[in-house]
Design a protein around this motif. Structure first.
Motif, PDB file in Angstrom:
ATOM      1  N   ALA A 527      28.879  35.206  39.929  1.00  0.00           N
ATOM      2  CA  ALA A 527      30.177  34.849  39.355  1.00  0.00           C
ATOM      3  C   ALA A 527      30.105  33.660  38.408  1.00  0.00           C
ATOM      4  CB  ALA A 527      31.165  34.545  40.463  1.00  0.00           C
ATOM      5  N   CYS A 528      29.114  32.816  38.557  1.00  0.00           N
ATOM      6  CA  CYS A 528      29.095  31.610  37.741  1.00  0.00           C
ATOM      7  C   CYS A 528      27.958  31.634  36.732  1.00  0.00           C
ATOM      8  CB  CYS A 528      28.994  30.379  38.631  1.00  0.00           C
ATOM      9  SG  CYS A 528      27.569  30.410  39.719  1.00  0.00           S
ATOM     10  N   CYS A 529      28.030  30.700  35.801  1.00  0.00           N
ATOM     11  CA  CYS A 529      27.090  30.691  34.694  1.00  0.00           C
ATOM     12  C   CYS A 529      26.693  29.238  34.415  1.00  0.00           C
ATOM     13  CB  CYS A 529      27.742  31.303  33.464  1.00  0.00           C
ATOM     14  SG  CYS A 529      26.708  31.276  31.982  1.00  0.00           S
ATOM     15  N   PRO A 530      25.528  28.765  34.888  1.00  0.00           N
ATOM     16  CA  PRO A 530      24.533  29.494  35.686  1.00  0.00           C
ATOM     17  C   PRO A 530      24.957  29.602  37.146  1.00  0.00           C
ATOM     18  CG  PRO A 530      23.840  27.225  35.435  1.00  0.00           C
ATOM     19  CD  PRO A 530      25.100  27.382  34.603  1.00  0.00           C
ATOM     20  N   PRO A 531      24.314  30.476  37.935  1.00  0.00           N
ATOM     21  CA  PRO A 531      24.696  30.638  39.339  1.00  0.00           C
ATOM     22  C   PRO A 531      24.200  29.459  40.161  1.00  0.00           C
ATOM     23  CG  PRO A 531      22.827  32.035  38.833  1.00  0.00           C
ATOM     24  CD  PRO A 531      23.225  31.405  37.553  1.00  0.00           C
ATOM     25  N   GLY A 532      25.073  28.520  40.401  1.00  0.00           N
ATOM     26  CA  GLY A 532      24.678  27.298  41.068  1.00  0.00           C
ATOM     27  C   GLY A 532      24.152  27.503  42.475  1.00  0.00           C
ATOM     28  N   SER A 533      24.456  28.632  43.096  1.00  0.00           N
ATOM     29  CA  SER A 533      24.000  28.873  44.461  1.00  0.00           C
ATOM     30  C   SER A 533      22.616  29.495  44.517  1.00  0.00           C
ATOM     31  CB  SER A 533      24.992  29.789  45.188  1.00  0.00           C
ATOM     32  OG  SER A 533      25.098  31.016  44.511  1.00  0.00           O
ATOM     33  N   GLU A 534      21.977  29.715  43.381  1.00  0.00           N
ATOM     34  CA  GLU A 534      20.652  30.353  43.380  1.00  0.00           C
ATOM     35  C   GLU A 534      19.596  29.302  43.722  1.00  0.00           C
ATOM     36  OE1 GLU A 534      17.966  32.012  43.919  1.00  0.00           O
ATOM     37  OE2 GLU A 534      17.139  31.475  41.971  1.00  0.00           O
ATOM     38  N   THR A 535      19.203  29.278  44.979  1.00  0.00           N
ATOM     39  CA  THR A 535      18.244  28.287  45.472  1.00  0.00           C
ATOM     40  C   THR A 535      16.974  28.938  46.011  1.00  0.00           C
ATOM     41  OG1 THR A 535      19.305  28.308  47.643  1.00  0.00           O
ATOM     42  CG2 THR A 535      20.081  26.667  46.041  1.00  0.00           C
ATOM     43  N   ASN A 536      16.771  30.196  45.709  1.00  0.00           N
ATOM     44  CA  ASN A 536      15.610  30.898  46.251  1.00  0.00           C
ATOM     45  C   ASN A 536      14.313  30.548  45.539  1.00  0.00           C
ATOM     46  OD1 ASN A 536      16.636  33.072  48.280  1.00  0.00           O
ATOM     47  ND2 ASN A 536      18.083  33.137  46.564  1.00  0.00           N
ATOM     48  N   ASN A 537      14.400  30.094  44.290  1.00  0.00           N
ATOM     49  CA  ASN A 537      13.232  29.810  43.486  1.00  0.00           C
ATOM     50  C   ASN A 537      13.309  28.392  42.924  1.00  0.00           C
ATOM     51  OD1 ASN A 537      12.100  32.749  43.302  1.00  0.00           O
ATOM     52  ND2 ASN A 537      14.263  32.914  42.730  1.00  0.00           N
ATOM     53  N   ILE A 538      12.205  27.920  42.355  1.00  0.00           N
ATOM     54  CA  ILE A 538      12.163  26.619  41.708  1.00  0.00           C
ATOM     55  C   ILE A 538      12.127  26.847  40.204  1.00  0.00           C
ATOM     56  CG2 ILE A 538      10.906  24.459  41.461  1.00  0.00           C
ATOM     57  CD1 ILE A 538       9.666  25.008  44.196  1.00  0.00           C
ATOM     58  N   TYR A 539      13.031  26.214  39.468  1.00  0.00           N
ATOM     59  CA  TYR A 539      13.119  26.364  38.014  1.00  0.00           C
ATOM     60  C   TYR A 539      12.848  25.014  37.357  1.00  0.00           C
ATOM     61  CZ  TYR A 539      15.626  30.567  39.477  1.00  0.00           C
ATOM     62  OH  TYR A 539      15.981  31.751  40.076  1.00  0.00           O
ATOM     63  N   GLU A 540      12.093  25.060  36.270  1.00  0.00           N
ATOM     64  CA  GLU A 540      11.811  23.814  35.561  1.00  0.00           C
ATOM     65  C   GLU A 540      11.356  24.120  34.144  1.00  0.00           C
ATOM     66  OE1 GLU A 540       8.265  20.640  35.898  1.00  0.00           O
ATOM     67  OE2 GLU A 540       9.556  20.719  37.677  1.00  0.00           O
ATOM     68  N   GLY A 541      11.962  23.458  33.177  1.00  0.00           N
ATOM     69  CA  GLY A 541      11.491  23.484  31.804  1.00  0.00           C
ATOM     70  C   GLY A 541      11.703  24.776  31.053  1.00  0.00           C
ATOM     71  N   ASN A 542      12.509  25.718  31.584  1.00  0.00           N
ATOM     72  CA  ASN A 542      12.788  26.946  30.846  1.00  0.00           C
ATOM     73  C   ASN A 542      13.740  26.658  29.683  1.00  0.00           C
ATOM     74  OD1 ASN A 542      11.383  28.824  32.755  1.00  0.00           O
ATOM     75  ND2 ASN A 542      12.900  27.959  34.162  1.00  0.00           N
ATOM     76  N   ALA A 543      13.659  27.468  28.635  1.00  0.00           N
ATOM     77  CA  ALA A 543      14.491  27.213  27.461  1.00  0.00           C
ATOM     78  C   ALA A 543      14.781  28.523  26.751  1.00  0.00           C
ATOM     79  CB  ALA A 543      13.782  26.243  26.509  1.00  0.00           C
ATOM     80  N   HIS A 544      15.875  28.533  25.947  1.00  0.00           N
ATOM     81  CA  HIS A 544      16.175  29.676  25.102  1.00  0.00           C
ATOM     82  C   HIS A 544      16.848  29.202  23.819  1.00  0.00           C
ATOM     83  CE1 HIS A 544      20.225  30.220  27.460  1.00  0.00           C
ATOM     84  NE2 HIS A 544      20.346  29.294  26.525  1.00  0.00           N
ATOM     85  N   GLY A 545      17.004  30.153  22.887  1.00  0.00           N
ATOM     86  CA  GLY A 545      17.510  29.785  21.577  1.00  0.00           C
ATOM     87  C   GLY A 545      18.998  29.930  21.389  1.00  0.00           C
ATOM     88  N   HIS A 546      19.753  30.376  22.415  1.00  0.00           N
ATOM     89  CA  HIS A 546      21.198  30.589  22.293  1.00  0.00           C
ATOM     90  C   HIS A 546      21.916  29.278  22.603  1.00  0.00           C
ATOM     91  CE1 HIS A 546      25.172  32.276  22.690  1.00  0.00           C
ATOM     92  NE2 HIS A 546      24.714  33.494  22.399  1.00  0.00           N
ATOM     93  N   ASP A 547      22.427  28.602  21.563  1.00  0.00           N
ATOM     94  CA  ASP A 547      22.950  27.253  21.766  1.00  0.00           C
ATOM     95  C   ASP A 547      24.303  27.223  22.466  1.00  0.00           C
ATOM     96  OD1 ASP A 547      24.521  28.229  19.753  1.00  0.00           O
ATOM     97  OD2 ASP A 547      23.889  26.766  18.243  1.00  0.00           O
ATOM     98  N   ARG A 548      24.990  28.382  22.640  1.00  0.00           N
ATOM     99  CA  ARG A 548      26.291  28.396  23.310  1.00  0.00           C
ATOM    100  C   ARG A 548      26.176  28.680  24.803  1.00  0.00           C
ATOM    101  NH1 ARG A 548      29.848  32.698  20.582  1.00  0.00           N
ATOM    102  NH2 ARG A 548      31.257  31.986  22.259  1.00  0.00           N
TER     103      ARG A 548
END
Length: 563
Positions: A527-548
């Motif tokens: 439901a959310c963007c980003p899904p704040g409840s997603e704690t199953n994995n570790i995320y770090e340093g990912n990036a994309h080109g969509h500035d919005r």
């Protein structure tokens, strides 16, 4: 048999070749001592020089040895044989070896005179004949089988007439072919150019150079009819399978084959330089499979039609495949099974699959391999999915403990630089665990992993998914992982670091209707963007080109405000 004692030889022929052989052997031994070589692949450049110098197929530098009796009937022993070795009426082995050309002017004459348990020793030279073991359990060997220089100089040339060597009488494992160059075989539209093994035969084929043979199936060697041969420490080089199958070895008809510590290189135009077909079994271990190519099939190994293979400890590099679901290195097809373990699979290229393809009701374990630098399709051409691995059409596959790096996939819609999983209503069950997926590249979707299909179930856990990217299309999504078309995915305990997407979701992109579960089996919050409840994995340093869009780590397609 090992090395043969000098007492078996006649000085009449040693004087002609002795000096050249001695010098060549010393050079080979010197190279071995300097390089520490143990496998044939490592001294192949030296062998090529030896073949060119001493063992050319036309006999100019490796001509047949002149011996007394050569002008007589070739089926008779040489006149100076000194004893009547043709007498085997009692059905017992001879007391000593049968030496060619000392006792017999041709190899076939010696075989005809032999009995079970005999040893035939062949001196260096070119022997223009096609030989048949005639059902005998014997050893046929050069003077020093484990010496590559001697194998290069002891040539059996089939002169373009059928198989060079035939086993067709149920020979046991006591039958051995050791230390020859086998060349000039041509089976035309039939099978077995260099070596043909049928009729439940189980010979041991070792230390040979099998080169420049031709056949429709099995140009180097053909194995059929429940045969069980062993191929070990051979070099298969530049054989041609008439644009069909098995330029190196073709195995069929419920046969079981061991292919060990051999080299397969520079073959062209056949579907699989090693082709295992029709309820056959192969143990393919410790080989080097390099620079083989085809314009319609698999470049390296193909296992198909209810066949089974153990593929372990091989180096498979620089091979090229073509055609739908055909890979550069390995393809497992049509109700077949394979364990693919501890191989180095690198720099292969396929029109549609880079390295490994598991397809059509097949099962595989892919474990402990290094899969790197492979390429599916070509830049600028909309083809190529699964740069490292592609899985599709009713499969069960376990991908565990591999290093999957620097692979590319160029399809403009479906990519999967490291791994691609496809399903169009066909069930696929895949586990991806404890792998390193690093620096893989997809043209549009899924730099590390792409998965799709309403009947596809995938478990992705305990992986390091880093530095993967999709960046060649302006709508490229899912630098680390891309899920679509109803796939059921369980994803947890992964490190998803420093991945890049040109459009959205440097980490994970979930398109439309896939179901995504965590380690507890509960669906992720969409439901959310980003899904704040997603704690199953570790995320770090990912990036994309969509500035919005702020959903850099995980993006669900229904979050249109971020589109």
């Amino acid at each position: 048999m090992g090395k043969v004692q000098k007492d078996y030889y006649s000085s009449k022929t040693v004087s002609r070749f002795g000096i050249r052989i001695l010098i060549t052997c010393l050079l080979v031994l010197l190279a071995f001592s300097l390089l520490g070589c143990e496998q044939m692949e490592q001294y192949f450049p030296l062998l090529e020089q030896i073949i060119e110098r001493f063992g050319s197929n036309n006999g100019e530098s490796g001509e047949s040895i002149e011996t007394p009796g050569e002008t007589g009937d070739p089926s008779e022993p040489a006149e100076d044989a000194g004893n009547d070795l043709n007498d085997n009426e009692n059905g017992v082995p001879h007391q000593g070896p049968l030496v060619v050309p000392d006792n017999y002017s041709t190899i076939q004459a010696a075989i005809n005179a032999s009995w079970h348990g005999d040893v035939i020793i062949v001196r260096p030279g070119t022997y223009e004949e096609n030989i048949d073991f005639k059902g005998r359990n014997i050893t046929l060997q050069s003077t020093d089988p484990e010496n590559p220089a001697i194998a290069a100089q002891t040539i059996i040339d089939g002169q373009g007439i059928g198989p060079v060597v035939s086993f067709a009488g149920g020979q046991s494992r006591e039958t051995r072919l050791l230390g020859f160059t086998i060349t000039g075989g041509d089976a035309g539209t039939s099978s077995g150019g260099g070596i043909r093994i049928t009729g439940n035969a189980a010979p041991q084929i070792k230390f040979n150079i099998i080169t420049d043979n031709n056949a429709c199936y099995g140009a180097g060697a053909f194995v059929d009819n429940k045969s069980q041969p062993t191929f070990e420490n051979n070099i298969f080089y530049a054989n041609t399978a008439n644009r069909r199958r098995g330029a190196g070895i073709y195995v069929v008809g419920q046969s079981r084959v061991i292919i060990r510590n051999s080299t397969f290189r520079d073959h062209e135009g056949a579907d699989g330089v090693i082709h295992i077909y029709d309820n056959a079994y192969a143990e393919i271990t410790g080989n080097t499979i390099i620079n083989n190519s085809t314009d319609f099939g698999v470049g390296g190994i193909k296992v198909v039609l209810e066949s089974t293979a153990l593929i372990t400890g091989n180096t498979i590099t620089g091979n090229t495949g073509a055609g739908d679901h055909y890979a550069g290195a390995i393809s497992i097809h049509r109700n077949s099974q394979a364990d693919i373990t501890n191989n180095t699979i690198s720099d292969n290229k396929g029109k549609n699959v880079g390295a490994v393809c598991i397809y059509r009701y097949s099962e595989a374990t892919i474990e402990g391999n290094t899969i790197t630098g492979n390429e599916a399709g070509s830049e600028g051409v909309s083809s190529g999915a699964g740069g490292g691995i592609m899985i599709t059409y009713y499969t069960n596959v376990d991908i565990t403990g591999n290093t999957i790096t620097n692979n590319k996939a160029w399809h403009h819609v479906h990519s999967g630089g490291g791994i691609a999983i496809y399903g169009w209503g066909q069930e696929n069950n895949v586990t991806i665990s404890d792998n390193v997926l690093n620096n893989n590249r997809g043209y549009r979707w899924g730099g590390g992993i792409f998965a799709s299909g309403t009947e596809t179930t995938v478990l992705i856990k305990d992986n390091s998914i880093e530095n993967n990217r999709v960046g060649d299309h302006w709508l490229a999504d899912g630098g680390g992982i891309y899920l679509r078309s109803g796939v059921k995915a369980t994803i947890y305990d992964n490190k998803i670091f420093n991945n890049w997407a040109e459009h959205k979701a440097g980490g994970i992109y979930v398109a439309r209707d896939p179901l995504v579960f965590g380690r507890d089996g509960i669906p992720w919050n969409r439901a959310c963007c980003p899904p704040g409840s997603e704690t199953n994995n570790i995320y770090e340093g990912n990036a994309h080109g969509h500035d919005r869009c702020t959903s850099i780590d995980v993006y669900f397609h229904e979050n249109y405000p971020c589109y």
